[in-house]
Design a protein around this motif. Structure first.
Motif, PDB file in Angstrom:
ATOM      1  N   THR A   1       0.809  -1.219   0.000  1.00  0.00           N
ATOM      2  CA  THR A   1       0.000   0.000   0.000  1.00  0.00           C
ATOM      3  C   THR A   1       0.839   1.264   0.000  1.00  0.00           C
ATOM      4  O   THR A   1       0.308   2.360  -0.201  1.00  0.00           O
TER       5      THR A   1
ATOM      6  N   ASP B   1     -10.988  -4.434  -0.169  1.00  0.00           N
ATOM      7  CA  ASP B   1     -10.718  -3.722   1.081  1.00  0.00           C
ATOM      8  C   ASP B   1     -10.842  -2.212   0.917  1.00  0.00           C
ATOM      9  O   ASP B   1     -10.867  -1.477   1.913  1.00  0.00           O
ATOM     10  N   PHE B   2     -10.837  -1.719  -0.326  1.00  0.00           N
ATOM     11  CA  PHE B   2     -10.936  -0.289  -0.579  1.00  0.00           C
ATOM     12  C   PHE B   2     -12.328   0.103  -1.067  1.00  0.00           C
ATOM     13  O   PHE B   2     -12.496   1.134  -1.706  1.00  0.00           O
TER      14      PHE B   2
ATOM     15  N   LEU C   1     -16.002   1.658  -1.138  1.00  0.00           N
ATOM     16  CA  LEU C   1     -16.457   2.949  -0.625  1.00  0.00           C
ATOM     17  C   LEU C   1     -17.148   2.821   0.729  1.00  0.00           C
ATOM     18  O   LEU C   1     -17.083   3.733   1.555  1.00  0.00           O
ATOM     19  N   GLU C   2     -17.774   1.682   0.965  1.00  0.00           N
ATOM     20  CA  GLU C   2     -18.516   1.499   2.225  1.00  0.00           C
ATOM     21  C   GLU C   2     -17.598   1.496   3.444  1.00  0.00           C
ATOM     22  O   GLU C   2     -18.048   1.737   4.566  1.00  0.00           O
ATOM     23  N   TYR C   3     -16.293   1.243   3.228  1.00  0.00           N
ATOM     24  CA  TYR C   3     -15.353   1.248   4.341  1.00  0.00           C
ATOM     25  C   TYR C   3     -14.751   2.631   4.583  1.00  0.00           C
ATOM     26  O   TYR C   3     -14.036   2.831   5.581  1.00  0.00           O
ATOM     27  N   GLY C   4     -14.984   3.579   3.693  1.00  0.00           N
ATOM     28  CA  GLY C   4     -14.333   4.886   3.775  1.00  0.00           C
ATOM     29  C   GLY C   4     -14.649   5.644   5.052  1.00  0.00           C
ATOM     30  O   GLY C   4     -13.748   6.041   5.806  1.00  0.00           O
ATOM     31  N   ALA C   5     -15.943   5.846   5.328  1.00  0.00           N
ATOM     32  CA  ALA C   5     -16.342   6.627   6.499  1.00  0.00           C
ATOM     33  C   ALA C   5     -15.925   5.967   7.823  1.00  0.00           C
ATOM     34  O   ALA C   5     -15.343   6.640   8.689  1.00  0.00           O
TER      35      ALA C   5
ATOM     36  N   THR D   1     -13.461   3.945   8.400  1.00  0.00           N
ATOM     37  CA  THR D   1     -12.004   4.003   8.518  1.00  0.00           C
ATOM     38  C   THR D   1     -11.545   5.408   8.864  1.00  0.00           C
ATOM     39  O   THR D   1     -10.650   5.595   9.708  1.00  0.00           O
ATOM     40  N   ALA D   2     -12.135   6.419   8.232  1.00  0.00           N
ATOM     41  CA  ALA D   2     -11.771   7.807   8.521  1.00  0.00           C
ATOM     42  C   ALA D   2     -12.055   8.151   9.980  1.00  0.00           C
ATOM     43  O   ALA D   2     -11.236   8.795  10.655  1.00  0.00           O
TER      44      ALA D   2
END
Length: 218
Positions: A118, A173-174, A176-180, A182-183
């Motif tokens: 990454t 793993d990337f 969009l549903e994991y974005g918020a 994770t942030a």
């Protein structure tokens, strides 16, 4: 059986084991990586024009950061990945004045990616810091070619494709549903581990015309 782990970190440990023996070699690799990361943090800050006291404070914060200590006293790739990422940034800053440093930047990024795939996400930032000079960027790419070839061949022979890895399909793993989530996770733990003033410093740099350059954008 194909190994799941990227090749960069085991290769560093193998070199340490070969030179110093398996009892202490891997530990020395981790220790040297931690020391180098702290030193590179200081040198990068100085390269950005920070006063030596501020640069020292940045290095000290990295040295006492709980996650950094946790990852540096056991066999984890996090510290080594940090070291090579910092090396790539430091070389990028130097690369504006010398094409040899641009080559070194590409090589450091390649090793960082071999340790932690990454780290490839650093590439756009390094390009911004280096500047959009064709010859300089050519040297940057040239420095990364050996590592890229090794990674592609390694993945091809072990996993059946240059862009495949032992991690499986990492693109899920990337999503969009994991974005918020994770942030929020990163925001919470950065706020707990770092003094609030540190989190505000990028905004201060953005407000000052002298520091509102491509280094801040990168």
């Amino acid at each position: 059986m194909a190994p799941a782990y990227p090749s960069g970190f085991p290769l560093h440990l193998a070199l340490g084991g070969r030179l110093l023996g398996w009892q202490i070699g891997p530990f020395v690799v981790q220790l040297l990586a931690a020391v180098a990361a702290v030193w590179l943090c200081y040198r990068t800050a100085r390269e950005l024009g920070l006063h030596f006291a501020l640069a020292g404070a940045a290095a000290a914060m990295l040295a006492v950061f709980p996650v950094f200590i946790y990852a540096s006293v056991q066999t984890l790739s996090d510290t080594l990945a940090t070291t090579w990422a910092l090396a790539a940034l430091f070389f990028a800053l130097r690369g504006r004045a010398s094409h040899r440093w641009a080559v070194a930047c590409g090589a450091a990024l390649a090793i960082a990616v071999l340790v932690r795939p990454t780290n490839a996400l650093l590439a756009p930032a390094l390009v911004v810091v280096l500047g959009f000079d064709a010859r300089r960027l050519g040297c940057f790419i040239l420095g990364g070619v050996p590592g890229a070839l090794w990674l592609g061949l390694y993945n091809h022979y072990l996993y059946g494709g240059a862009l495949r890895s032992g991690y499986g399909d990492i693109f899920t793993d990337f999503a969009l549903e994991y974005g918020a989530p994770t942030a929020l996770h990163f925001a919470k733990w950065l706020a707990l581990f770092l003094p609030p003033v540190v989190l505000a410093l990028p905004l201060v740099a953005l407000a000052d015309r002298r520091t509102r350059g491509r280094e801040l954008l990168g």
